[in-house]
Design a protein around this motif. Structure first.
Motif, mmCIF file in Angstrom:
data_model
loop_
_atom_site.group_PDB
_atom_site.id
_atom_site.type_symbol
_atom_site.label_atom_id
_atom_site.label_comp_id
_atom_site.label_asym_id
_atom_site.label_seq_id
_atom_site.Cartn_x
_atom_site.Cartn_y
_atom_site.Cartn_z
ATOM 1 N N LYS A 8 47.478 -20.009 11.060
ATOM 2 C CA LYS A 8 47.153 -20.579 12.360
ATOM 3 C C LYS A 8 46.347 -19.592 13.205
ATOM 4 C CE LYS A 8 50.066 -23.423 14.001
ATOM 5 N NZ LYS A 8 51.249 -24.059 14.564
ATOM 6 N N ALA A 9 46.759 -18.328 13.217
ATOM 7 C CA ALA A 9 46.050 -17.318 14.008
ATOM 8 C C ALA A 9 44.621 -17.135 13.512
ATOM 9 C CB ALA A 9 46.806 -15.993 13.962
ATOM 10 N N ALA A 10 44.443 -17.062 12.175
ATOM 11 C CA ALA A 10 43.099 -16.867 11.612
ATOM 12 C C ALA A 10 42.216 -18.078 11.887
ATOM 13 C CB ALA A 10 43.190 -16.605 10.107
ATOM 14 N N ILE A 11 42.775 -19.272 11.704
ATOM 15 C CA ILE A 11 41.983 -20.499 11.931
ATOM 16 C C ILE A 11 41.618 -20.642 13.400
ATOM 17 C CG2 ILE A 11 42.110 -23.027 11.903
ATOM 18 C CD1 ILE A 11 43.711 -22.723 9.247
ATOM 19 N N ILE A 12 42.587 -20.405 14.284
ATOM 20 C CA ILE A 12 42.314 -20.524 15.725
ATOM 21 C C ILE A 12 41.246 -19.510 16.140
ATOM 22 C CG2 ILE A 12 43.291 -20.157 18.029
ATOM 23 C CD1 ILE A 12 45.903 -21.426 16.943
ATOM 24 N N ALA A 13 41.354 -18.280 15.649
ATOM 25 C CA ALA A 13 40.345 -17.264 15.975
ATOM 26 C C ALA A 13 38.977 -17.691 15.455
ATOM 27 C CB ALA A 13 40.739 -15.912 15.385
ATOM 28 N N GLY A 14 38.920 -18.205 14.221
ATOM 29 C CA GLY A 14 37.654 -18.673 13.646
ATOM 30 C C GLY A 14 37.050 -19.812 14.449
ATOM 31 N N VAL A 15 37.887 -20.761 14.867
ATOM 32 C CA VAL A 15 37.402 -21.894 15.668
ATOM 33 C C VAL A 15 36.873 -21.398 17.012
ATOM 34 C CG1 VAL A 15 38.161 -23.975 16.912
ATOM 35 C CG2 VAL A 15 38.823 -23.647 14.527
ATOM 36 N N ILE A 16 37.624 -20.490 17.649
ATOM 37 C CA ILE A 16 37.171 -19.941 18.933
ATOM 38 C C ILE A 16 35.811 -19.266 18.770
ATOM 39 C CG2 ILE A 16 37.611 -18.161 20.681
ATOM 40 C CD1 ILE A 16 40.623 -18.764 20.317
ATOM 41 N N LEU A 17 35.665 -18.458 17.725
ATOM 42 C CA LEU A 17 34.402 -17.754 17.494
ATOM 43 C C LEU A 17 33.247 -18.715 17.255
ATOM 44 C CD1 LEU A 17 35.727 -14.854 15.225
ATOM 45 C CD2 LEU A 17 34.772 -14.603 17.528
ATOM 46 N N ILE A 18 33.459 -19.721 16.420
ATOM 47 C CA ILE A 18 32.374 -20.663 16.112
ATOM 48 C C ILE A 18 32.036 -21.539 17.314
ATOM 49 C CG2 ILE A 18 31.754 -22.670 14.691
ATOM 50 C CD1 ILE A 18 33.133 -21.206 12.338
ATOM 51 N N VAL A 19 33.053 -22.007 18.036
ATOM 52 C CA VAL A 19 32.786 -22.805 19.237
ATOM 53 C C VAL A 19 32.027 -21.965 20.257
ATOM 54 C CG1 VAL A 19 33.892 -23.919 21.227
ATOM 55 C CG2 VAL A 19 34.667 -24.459 18.916
ATOM 56 N N PHE A 20 32.451 -20.707 20.425
ATOM 57 C CA PHE A 20 31.773 -19.840 21.386
ATOM 58 C C PHE A 20 30.345 -19.535 20.960
ATOM 59 C CE2 PHE A 20 30.958 -16.137 24.044
ATOM 60 C CZ PHE A 20 31.531 -16.542 25.235
ATOM 61 N N LEU A 21 30.114 -19.474 19.657
ATOM 62 C CA LEU A 21 28.766 -19.245 19.149
ATOM 63 C C LEU A 21 27.809 -20.313 19.666
ATOM 64 C CD1 LEU A 21 26.756 -17.773 17.233
ATOM 65 C CD2 LEU A 21 27.579 -19.291 15.423
ATOM 66 N N PHE A 22 28.278 -21.559 19.646
ATOM 67 C CA PHE A 22 27.418 -22.666 20.062
ATOM 68 C C PHE A 22 27.496 -22.968 21.552
ATOM 69 C CE2 PHE A 22 28.030 -23.516 15.508
ATOM 70 C CZ PHE A 22 26.708 -23.630 15.136
ATOM 71 N N LEU A 23 28.683 -22.850 22.140
ATOM 72 C CA LEU A 23 28.866 -23.315 23.512
ATOM 73 C C LEU A 23 29.201 -22.223 24.523
ATOM 74 C CD1 LEU A 23 31.043 -26.465 22.732
ATOM 75 C CD2 LEU A 23 28.577 -26.381 23.102
ATOM 76 N N GLY A 24 29.349 -20.982 24.059
ATOM 77 C CA GLY A 24 29.828 -19.908 24.914
ATOM 78 C C GLY A 24 29.077 -19.715 26.208
ATOM 79 N N LYS A 25 27.789 -19.537 26.082
ATOM 80 C CA LYS A 25 26.991 -19.287 27.290
ATOM 81 C C LYS A 25 27.028 -20.495 28.228
ATOM 82 C CE LYS A 25 23.188 -16.287 28.060
ATOM 83 N NZ LYS A 25 22.090 -15.583 27.489
ATOM 84 N N SER A 26 26.978 -21.686 27.661
ATOM 85 C CA SER A 26 27.024 -22.910 28.473
ATOM 86 C C SER A 26 28.363 -23.065 29.181
ATOM 87 C CB SER A 26 26.777 -24.139 27.602
ATOM 88 O OG SER A 26 25.527 -24.057 26.982
ATOM 89 N N ILE A 27 29.453 -22.782 28.459
ATOM 90 C CA ILE A 27 30.782 -22.892 29.066
ATOM 91 C C ILE A 27 30.929 -21.904 30.211
ATOM 92 C CG2 ILE A 27 33.250 -22.500 28.665
ATOM 93 C CD1 ILE A 27 32.818 -23.605 25.812
ATOM 94 N N LEU A 28 30.525 -20.667 29.968
ATOM 95 C CA LEU A 28 30.625 -19.660 31.017
ATOM 96 C C LEU A 28 29.751 -20.017 32.212
ATOM 97 C CD1 LEU A 28 30.681 -16.346 28.931
ATOM 98 C CD2 LEU A 28 32.600 -17.525 30.016
ATOM 99 N N ASN A 29 28.530 -20.500 31.966
ATOM 100 C CA ASN A 29 27.647 -20.915 33.058
ATOM 101 C C ASN A 29 28.226 -22.099 33.818
ATOM 102 O OD1 ASN A 29 25.763 -18.934 32.542
ATOM 103 N ND2 ASN A 29 24.492 -20.240 31.242
ATOM 104 N N LEU A 30 28.847 -23.029 33.086
ATOM 105 C CA LEU A 30 29.431 -24.228 33.703
ATOM 106 C C LEU A 30 30.514 -23.865 34.710
ATOM 107 C CD1 LEU A 30 29.576 -27.377 33.658
ATOM 108 C CD2 LEU A 30 31.381 -27.110 31.948
ATOM 109 N N ILE A 31 31.324 -22.865 34.370
ATOM 110 C CA ILE A 31 32.385 -22.475 35.299
ATOM 111 C C ILE A 31 31.977 -21.311 36.210
ATOM 112 C CG2 ILE A 31 34.291 -23.388 33.926
ATOM 113 C CD1 ILE A 31 34.765 -20.663 32.761
ATOM 114 N N GLY A 32 30.716 -20.945 36.141
ATOM 115 C CA GLY A 32 30.173 -19.951 37.063
ATOM 116 C C GLY A 32 30.525 -18.514 36.720
#
Length: 183
Positions: A30-54
């Motif tokens: 679970k820890a490895a999968i969750i970390a992998g998902v976080i990394l891949i999601v952040f790869l695609f959406l990270g900058k947008s998510i951070l910009n969205l919340i300012g």
């Protein structure tokens, strides 16, 4: 290799052992999968998510540096700042193991930097390879602990606590400088 160095799962073995002692069990998959998902999601959406919340990447990294700083203090001083919840194994799989230790501010900001230099496919392969290594290290942490013994673990914990503290300070200094545009 850059991502492997930033994630530094081998260097985090003492932290993993401490978390396993506090929680009783770590769900490695679970820890490895969750970390992998976080990394891949952040790869695609990270900058947008951070910009969205300012929040800019530097502010995100400074906040993560504080978390790493407190984890390092726990390791070095032998104190407990992080209190365990009732649902310990799930919480430990997510916080502080999957985030911010594995998929932390250093690795997440590194992903944003790597995107400028490498193709997305190569970065995804690197993330997946790191997730496999993370899983193996998490799964074998009790064997590593038996091999090193109590004194070995204490020595490694203190040494890597200082290293983690240095990483936190570097992450903080670099990003606070960028936040205030200090030359």
């Amino acid at each position: 290799m850059v991502l492997f160095a930033v994630i530094d799962i081998v260097g985090n073995i003492p932290i993993v052992i401490d978390l396993r002692k506090k929680a009783g069990h770590i769900q490695s998959e679970k820890a490895a999968i969750i970390a992998g998902v976080i990394l891949i999601v952040f790869l695609f959406l990270g900058k947008s998510i951070l910009n969205l919340i300012g929040i800019d990447v530097n502010s995100f990294a400074v906040a993560g540096a504080f978390i790493l700083f407190f984890i390092a203090l726990e390791m070095i001083l032998g104190i407990t700042l992080y209190k365990q919840d009732e649902n310990a194994s799930m919480t430990t799989a997510v916080f502080p193991l999957a985030f911010p230790l594995i998929a932390g501010p250093g690795s997440l900001t590194t992903l944003l930097s790597l995107r400028a230099e490498f193709s997305t496919e190569n970065i995804i392969v690197a993330v997946l390879m790191n997730v496999v290594i993370i899983y193996i290290v998490l799964k074998t942490s009790s064997k590593i602990e038996r091999f090193l013994g109590a004194n070995g673990i204490n020595i490694v914990r203190k040494v890597f606590g200082v290293i983690l503290l240095a990483i936190a300070v570097k992450l903080f200094a670099h990003n606070i400088k960028a936040l205030f545009d200090i030359a």
